[in-house]
Design a protein around this motif. Structure first.
Motif, PDB file in Angstrom:
ATOM      1  N   CYS A 145     -16.615   0.303 -25.725  1.00 20.80           N
ATOM      2  CA  CYS A 145     -16.406   0.892 -27.273  1.00 20.80           C
ATOM      3  C   CYS A 145     -14.924   0.341 -27.589  1.00 20.80           C
ATOM      4  O   CYS A 145     -14.399   0.925 -28.449  1.00 20.80           O
ATOM      5  CB  CYS A 145     -16.406   2.272 -27.078  1.00 20.80           C
ATOM      6  SG  CYS A 145     -15.118   2.953 -25.980  1.00 20.80           S
ATOM      7  N   ARG A 172     -19.966   9.228 -25.729  1.00 20.87           N
ATOM      8  CA  ARG A 172     -20.120   8.987 -27.048  1.00 20.87           C
ATOM      9  C   ARG A 172     -19.039   9.848 -27.759  1.00 20.87           C
ATOM     10  O   ARG A 172     -18.931  11.045 -27.882  1.00 20.87           O
ATOM     11  CB  ARG A 172     -21.563   9.707 -27.560  1.00 20.87           C
ATOM     12  CG  ARG A 172     -21.762   9.403 -28.989  1.00 20.87           C
ATOM     13  CD  ARG A 172     -23.075  10.048 -29.585  1.00 20.87           C
ATOM     14  NE  ARG A 172     -24.289   9.287 -29.027  1.00 20.87           N
ATOM     15  CZ  ARG A 172     -24.780   8.183 -29.331  1.00 20.87           C
ATOM     16  NH1 ARG A 172     -24.415   7.417 -30.239  1.00 20.87           N
ATOM     17  NH2 ARG A 172     -25.941   7.584 -28.483  1.00 20.87           N
ATOM     18  N   THR A 177     -20.440   5.998 -31.929  1.00 22.82           N
ATOM     19  CA  THR A 177     -20.127   5.220 -30.667  1.00 22.82           C
ATOM     20  C   THR A 177     -21.588   4.589 -30.105  1.00 22.82           C
ATOM     21  O   THR A 177     -22.533   5.329 -29.951  1.00 22.82           O
ATOM     22  CB  THR A 177     -19.745   6.092 -29.415  1.00 22.82           C
ATOM     23  OG1 THR A 177     -18.273   6.529 -30.052  1.00 22.82           O
ATOM     24  CG2 THR A 177     -19.125   5.092 -28.267  1.00 22.82           C
ATOM     25  N   GLN A 202     -15.715   3.539 -32.915  1.00 26.81           N
ATOM     26  CA  GLN A 202     -16.275   3.459 -31.721  1.00 26.81           C
ATOM     27  C   GLN A 202     -15.242   4.537 -30.726  1.00 26.81           C
ATOM     28  O   GLN A 202     -16.143   5.278 -29.850  1.00 26.81           O
ATOM     29  CB  GLN A 202     -16.457   2.194 -31.287  1.00 26.81           C
ATOM     30  CG  GLN A 202     -17.350   1.216 -32.131  1.00 26.81           C
ATOM     31  CD  GLN A 202     -18.691   1.838 -32.018  1.00 26.81           C
ATOM     32  OE1 GLN A 202     -19.403   1.713 -31.021  1.00 26.81           O
ATOM     33  NE2 GLN A 202     -19.153   2.493 -32.961  1.00 26.81           N
TER      34      GLN A 202
END
Length: 278
Positions: A145, A172, A177, A202
């Motif tokens: 990410c 996440r 994300t 992200q």
């Protein structure tokens, strides 16, 4: 070469390894610990925790509160990190160019290097106008990410990139994300084709991050150059058009050899679709 299981080697010093584990047990959730808490966190007996804590305190690595008898890390732990940065040849070479890019763009510029499945931030020049998030030197951000992570992964083969993505703990961090391995691999392939990576919301909300690889003399990616802007101030298209050419120029100056030819391909300027905005 380090053996697959280094603990099985006669060269492995278990007591030293345990001492390092004690230091690493302290974190934001465990800023201070009692002896029983140290023992539980590391998986050792209370008597062993006492010996390690006493030794580390004597060495100045831990400090003990005289009232609560709880231990916490001391500032001496910063010394090895500071020495690492002072002796880092890539960072020494990169800093003038990072500062120049920061001053030319007015935006936050970072340098990060790979460590397992994360990118560790080793250089940073912050924007004086806006700071999206506090990213201290030494912070680790998962590759999947991070724009620098995707830029680094783009230098690897698909199989090598997939292996790193699959063993990553793909949390996440924001509603946007991307965590699916196949979707992430597509974004990595796109970064390979275009010569830069783009991450939008992200890891931090409101963060629009761009990154390009930094190469060594052998043509291997060894770091990622990142520039972060606020997504409320820039569209993806405008950020790419304005900053990517400058970032590629800076990466060429930092790298000991010209970048991988893919980094020199024309970059796409049309807005990305929802799937690509990750």
């Amino acid at each position: 070469m380090t053996p697959v299981n280094p603990e099985s080697s006669t060269l492995y010093v278990q007591s030293l390894a345990t001492g390092v584990q004690v230091l690493r047990a302290f974190n934001t959730q465990r800023a201070s610990m009692s002896l029983p808490e140290i023992a539980s966190a590391v998986g050792i007996s209370k008597s062993a925790a006492q010996r390690f804590a006493f030794t580390l305190e004597a060495l100045g690595m831990l400090k003990k509160d005289s009232q609560s008898k709880r231990y916490s890390l001391s500032s001496a732990n910063l010394e090895s990190g500071y020495q690492y940065l002072q002796c880092h040849p890539l960072l020494e070479r990169a800093n003038p160019y990072l500062l120049d890019l920061n001053q030319r763009t007015g935006e936050t510029v970072n340098l990060a290097e790979p460590a397992d499945d994360c990118m560790v931030y080793i250089g940073r020049f912050s924007s004086l106008a806006r700071l999206i998030a506090h990213v201290p030197i030494g912070q680790r951000i998962p590759m999947f990410c991070a724009s620098t992570g995707r830029a680094y992964l783009s230098s690897l083969s698909d199989d090598a990139a997939r292996e790193i993505l699959e063993r990553s703990d793909r949390v996440r961090y924001t509603p946007q994300t991307v965590t699916d391995v196949d979707a992430l691999l597509t974004l990595v392939q796109q970064a390979r084709e275009e010569g830069f990576a783009c991450c939008h919301d992200q890891f931090y909300r409101g963060d629009l991050a761009l990154a390009v690889p930094i190469w060594d003399a052998a043509g291997n990616a060894v770091a990622g150059l990142n520039l972060s802007v606020s997504s409320t101030s820039f569209t993806v298209k405008r950020a790419i058009n304005k900053f990517v050419p400058l970032m590629l120029e800076t990466a060429r100056l930092i790298s000991t050899t010209p970048p991988n030819p893919t980094a020199l391909r024309p970059f796409r300027t049309e807005p990305r679709g929802p799937k690509e905005a990750g």
